[in-house]
Design a protein around this motif. Sequence first.
Motif, PDB file in Angstrom:
ATOM      1  N   ILE A   1       0.828  -1.208   0.000  1.00  0.00           N
ATOM      2  CA  ILE A   1       0.000   0.000   0.000  1.00  0.00           C
ATOM      3  C   ILE A   1       0.863   1.258   0.000  1.00  0.00           C
ATOM      4  O   ILE A   1       0.595   2.213  -0.729  1.00  0.00           O
ATOM      5  N   ALA A   2       1.906   1.263   0.821  1.00  0.00           N
ATOM      6  CA  ALA A   2       2.751   2.459   0.912  1.00  0.00           C
ATOM      7  C   ALA A   2       3.403   2.784  -0.429  1.00  0.00           C
ATOM      8  O   ALA A   2       3.472   3.953  -0.837  1.00  0.00           O
ATOM      9  N   ARG A   3       3.876   1.758  -1.128  1.00  0.00           N
ATOM     10  CA  ARG A   3       4.519   1.994  -2.430  1.00  0.00           C
ATOM     11  C   ARG A   3       3.498   2.449  -3.469  1.00  0.00           C
ATOM     12  O   ARG A   3       3.801   3.287  -4.318  1.00  0.00           O
ATOM     13  N   LEU A   4       2.282   1.905  -3.396  1.00  0.00           N
ATOM     14  CA  LEU A   4       1.247   2.331  -4.334  1.00  0.00           C
ATOM     15  C   LEU A   4       0.847   3.784  -4.087  1.00  0.00           C
ATOM     16  O   LEU A   4       0.736   4.583  -5.023  1.00  0.00           O
ATOM     17  N   GLU A   5       0.638   4.130  -2.801  1.00  0.00           N
ATOM     18  CA  GLU A   5       0.215   5.493  -2.492  1.00  0.00           C
ATOM     19  C   GLU A   5       1.331   6.505  -2.687  1.00  0.00           C
ATOM     20  O   GLU A   5       1.078   7.711  -2.725  1.00  0.00           O
ATOM     21  N   ALA A   6       2.577   6.009  -2.826  1.00  0.00           N
ATOM     22  CA  ALA A   6       3.702   6.906  -3.103  1.00  0.00           C
ATOM     23  C   ALA A   6       3.747   7.322  -4.574  1.00  0.00           C
ATOM     24  O   ALA A   6       4.437   8.293  -4.925  1.00  0.00           O
ATOM     25  N   ILE A   7       3.011   6.605  -5.422  1.00  0.00           N
ATOM     26  CA  ILE A   7       2.961   6.969  -6.843  1.00  0.00           C
ATOM     27  C   ILE A   7       2.161   8.261  -6.989  1.00  0.00           C
ATOM     28  O   ILE A   7       1.048   8.366  -6.486  1.00  0.00           O
ATOM     29  N   GLU A   8       2.734   9.224  -7.662  1.00  0.00           N
ATOM     30  CA  GLU A   8       2.040  10.498  -7.853  1.00  0.00           C
ATOM     31  C   GLU A   8       0.768  10.276  -8.675  1.00  0.00           C
ATOM     32  O   GLU A   8       0.814   9.716  -9.763  1.00  0.00           O
ATOM     33  N   GLY A   9      -0.337  10.710  -8.134  1.00  0.00           N
ATOM     34  CA  GLY A   9      -1.623  10.524  -8.804  1.00  0.00           C
ATOM     35  C   GLY A   9      -2.483   9.478  -8.137  1.00  0.00           C
ATOM     36  O   GLY A   9      -3.694   9.413  -8.394  1.00  0.00           O
TER      37      GLY A   9
ATOM     38  N   LEU B   1      -8.394   0.744  -5.705  1.00  0.00           N
ATOM     39  CA  LEU B   1      -7.367   1.756  -5.947  1.00  0.00           C
ATOM     40  C   LEU B   1      -8.059   3.043  -6.373  1.00  0.00           C
ATOM     41  O   LEU B   1      -8.766   3.067  -7.385  1.00  0.00           O
ATOM     42  N   GLN B   2      -7.891   4.087  -5.584  1.00  0.00           N
ATOM     43  CA  GLN B   2      -8.524   5.371  -5.871  1.00  0.00           C
ATOM     44  C   GLN B   2      -7.453   6.361  -6.332  1.00  0.00           C
ATOM     45  O   GLN B   2      -6.430   6.547  -5.666  1.00  0.00           O
ATOM     46  N   LEU B   3      -7.697   7.004  -7.488  1.00  0.00           N
ATOM     47  CA  LEU B   3      -6.753   7.979  -8.034  1.00  0.00           C
ATOM     48  C   LEU B   3      -7.237   9.400  -7.768  1.00  0.00           C
ATOM     49  O   LEU B   3      -8.421   9.634  -7.525  1.00  0.00           O
ATOM     50  N   ASP B   4      -6.307  10.340  -7.807  1.00  0.00           N
ATOM     51  CA  ASP B   4      -6.701  11.744  -7.682  1.00  0.00           C
ATOM     52  C   ASP B   4      -7.630  12.136  -8.826  1.00  0.00           C
ATOM     53  O   ASP B   4      -8.588  12.873  -8.633  1.00  0.00           O
ATOM     54  N   ASP B   5      -7.324  11.652 -10.015  1.00  0.00           N
ATOM     55  CA  ASP B   5      -8.157  11.889 -11.190  1.00  0.00           C
ATOM     56  C   ASP B   5      -8.251  10.578 -11.956  1.00  0.00           C
ATOM     57  O   ASP B   5      -7.247  10.074 -12.467  1.00  0.00           O
ATOM     58  N   GLY B   6      -9.456  10.008 -11.988  1.00  0.00           N
ATOM     59  CA  GLY B   6      -9.627   8.717 -12.652  1.00  0.00           C
ATOM     60  C   GLY B   6      -9.209   8.720 -14.101  1.00  0.00           C
ATOM     61  O   GLY B   6      -8.841   7.665 -14.653  1.00  0.00           O
ATOM     62  N   LEU B   7      -9.233   9.881 -14.760  1.00  0.00           N
ATOM     63  CA  LEU B   7      -8.841   9.958 -16.169  1.00  0.00           C
ATOM     64  C   LEU B   7      -7.352   9.746 -16.366  1.00  0.00           C
ATOM     65  O   LEU B   7      -6.896   9.555 -17.489  1.00  0.00           O
ATOM     66  N   ASP B   8      -6.585   9.783 -15.263  1.00  0.00           N
ATOM     67  CA  ASP B   8      -5.137   9.541 -15.361  1.00  0.00           C
ATOM     68  C   ASP B   8      -4.800   8.052 -15.362  1.00  0.00           C
ATOM     69  O   ASP B   8      -3.625   7.697 -15.479  1.00  0.00           O
ATOM     70  N   ALA B   9      -5.811   7.190 -15.212  1.00  0.00           N
ATOM     71  CA  ALA B   9      -5.560   5.754 -15.093  1.00  0.00           C
ATOM     72  C   ALA B   9      -4.738   5.178 -16.255  1.00  0.00           C
ATOM     73  O   ALA B   9      -3.812   4.399 -16.019  1.00  0.00           O
ATOM     74  N   PRO B  10      -5.038   5.515 -17.528  1.00  0.00           N
ATOM     75  CA  PRO B  10      -4.232   4.932 -18.607  1.00  0.00           C
ATOM     76  C   PRO B  10      -2.749   5.258 -18.495  1.00  0.00           C
ATOM     77  O   PRO B  10      -1.895   4.411 -18.793  1.00  0.00           O
ATOM     78  N   GLY B  11      -2.416   6.467 -18.030  1.00  0.00           N
ATOM     79  CA  GLY B  11      -1.020   6.845 -17.912  1.00  0.00           C
ATOM     80  C   GLY B  11      -0.325   6.242 -16.700  1.00  0.00           C
ATOM     81  O   GLY B  11       0.900   6.076 -16.698  1.00  0.00           O
ATOM     82  N   LEU B  12      -1.087   5.914 -15.650  1.00  0.00           N
ATOM     83  CA  LEU B  12      -0.503   5.365 -14.425  1.00  0.00           C
ATOM     84  C   LEU B  12      -0.534   3.847 -14.389  1.00  0.00           C
ATOM     85  O   LEU B  12       0.091   3.238 -13.512  1.00  0.00           O
ATOM     86  N   ALA B  13      -1.261   3.220 -15.307  1.00  0.00           N
ATOM     87  CA  ALA B  13      -1.488   1.776 -15.245  1.00  0.00           C
ATOM     88  C   ALA B  13      -0.192   0.983 -15.216  1.00  0.00           C
ATOM     89  O   ALA B  13      -0.045   0.043 -14.411  1.00  0.00           O
ATOM     90  N   GLU B  14       0.770   1.336 -16.054  1.00  0.00           N
ATOM     91  CA  GLU B  14       2.002   0.550 -16.142  1.00  0.00           C
ATOM     92  C   GLU B  14       2.803   0.639 -14.843  1.00  0.00           C
ATOM     93  O   GLU B  14       3.343  -0.375 -14.364  1.00  0.00           O
ATOM     94  N   ARG B  15       2.888   1.823 -14.250  1.00  0.00           N
ATOM     95  CA  ARG B  15       3.638   1.977 -12.996  1.00  0.00           C
ATOM     96  C   ARG B  15       2.959   1.209 -11.868  1.00  0.00           C
ATOM     97  O   ARG B  15       3.628   0.597 -11.026  1.00  0.00           O
ATOM     98  N   ILE B  16       1.646   1.215 -11.844  1.00  0.00           N
ATOM     99  CA  ILE B  16       0.911   0.487 -10.799  1.00  0.00           C
ATOM    100  C   ILE B  16       1.109  -1.010 -10.953  1.00  0.00           C
ATOM    101  O   ILE B  16       1.340  -1.729  -9.970  1.00  0.00           O
ATOM    102  N   ARG B  17       1.047  -1.489 -12.179  1.00  0.00           N
ATOM    103  CA  ARG B  17       1.251  -2.929 -12.415  1.00  0.00           C
ATOM    104  C   ARG B  17       2.670  -3.344 -12.045  1.00  0.00           C
ATOM    105  O   ARG B  17       2.890  -4.465 -11.564  1.00  0.00           O
ATOM    106  N   THR B  18       3.636  -2.472 -12.263  1.00  0.00           N
ATOM    107  CA  THR B  18       5.024  -2.785 -11.900  1.00  0.00           C
ATOM    108  C   THR B  18       5.165  -2.951 -10.398  1.00  0.00           C
ATOM    109  O   THR B  18       5.847  -3.860  -9.912  1.00  0.00           O
ATOM    110  N   VAL B  19       4.509  -2.088  -9.616  1.00  0.00           N
ATOM    111  CA  VAL B  19       4.571  -2.179  -8.161  1.00  0.00           C
ATOM    112  C   VAL B  19       3.876  -3.438  -7.668  1.00  0.00           C
ATOM    113  O   VAL B  19       4.373  -4.130  -6.766  1.00  0.00           O
ATOM    114  N   LEU B  20       2.734  -3.787  -8.257  1.00  0.00           N
ATOM    115  CA  LEU B  20       1.979  -4.968  -7.812  1.00  0.00           C
ATOM    116  C   LEU B  20       2.647  -6.273  -8.228  1.00  0.00           C
ATOM    117  O   LEU B  20       2.474  -7.299  -7.562  1.00  0.00           O
ATOM    118  N   GLY B  21       3.397  -6.250  -9.317  1.00  0.00           N
ATOM    119  CA  GLY B  21       4.047  -7.462  -9.781  1.00  0.00           C
ATOM    120  C   GLY B  21       3.264  -8.159 -10.878  1.00  0.00           C
ATOM    121  O   GLY B  21       2.053  -7.933 -11.021  1.00  0.00           O
TER     122      GLY B  21
END
Length: 401
Positions: A76-84, A215-235
Amino acid sequence: MRGVRTAMWIARRYLLARSHGYATFINWVSFVGLLLGVMILTVVVSIMNGFDREMTSRILSAVPHGFFEYHGDPPIARLEAIEGVDRVVRLFQGEAMATRYGGVAFIALAGVDEDGVRALPPILSERALDDLVSVPGSIVLGAALARDLRLGVGDEVVLAVALPSSTGVRARFERFTLAGTFEIRAQPDAVLGIARRADIIERGLVPAGIDGWRLQLDDGLDAPGLAERIRTVLGPDVNIRFWMDDYGELFRAVRIEKAIMFALLALIVAIASLNIVSGQAMLVNDKRGDVAMLATMGASRGLLVGVFFLQGFSVAFLGVATGLVAGIAVVVNANDVVALFEGLVGASLIEGTYFERIHSRLEISDLLAIGSVSLGLSLAAVLRPAFKAAAENPADALHAA
């Protein structure tokens, strides 16, 4: 440079002269056609952008921006550390049927804990939020769903849940109390029910769905741009579904509809551009004697092409620029324009929809695309008559004159 100034001077005289008769009339028709075509194209595309954005925002206020299962404690900490990324909270997702007075309706059942309740957007009353946190057996339904089932706050809601068993599937009936309703004026109003995750666990309903993480984002429309970084953290072994996976087809259909509308309305601009060809052809025919005299006096082919190109392109540029300005003005005042139109026809354009007003959104990329396409079509239209004028034989033209 002198040749350019000469071409501009002659083109300006041709453009402002009033002795060209029908050719001048056609040029004015072309100007008005381009103005209307570009204005309509700007208005339609901007309003489609506005409704698309509004619909997306409403849906994202109620559905998870991302949902995943994780065996053990997720990072959780690593996910919430991702900007957005705003926060990660527990969430149960399942399906059920609600019944009341003989009516039956499908429910997309969501189970939230206290952190999840506080993470919800402001779609619920404070009392409904408190009940979801502290009152066992509480449930919140979309307003449209509650109306279909003729439910009011405090009424009993019976949920039929399908649970797996050794012989297949068995039905479980559970009673909840309606703590409140929400209305975002979108599709979740008719299907979504939110209950306490603790109730779902205590009543043994977890096998009817998936108990995971939201997973709640600051702006849901940013999901396509953040998806790869989130998947990298989750494995690689964790499958996360973003809102695009569930609603992507809907928004792809909207984009396709927008592209089709753009192409169809661009035909109006193309028709106006064809009028420029007619006007320029008449002007070239009318000025054959002038062209021949200029050629015998040593005017270059480039000068002759430039004269008629600048004259025709000036009409096109003014039409496109005026159309863009008019379109932007209509978009900025869309609701006032619609109210005026509704007053004239005596009917509402959005009555019976989820929307209470006209939503519009100007995007620079769309304006640039509209301007580029319109000027490109006009450029192709004026080149042919300009080259035809330069190809005239001076002797033949003088003889005909």
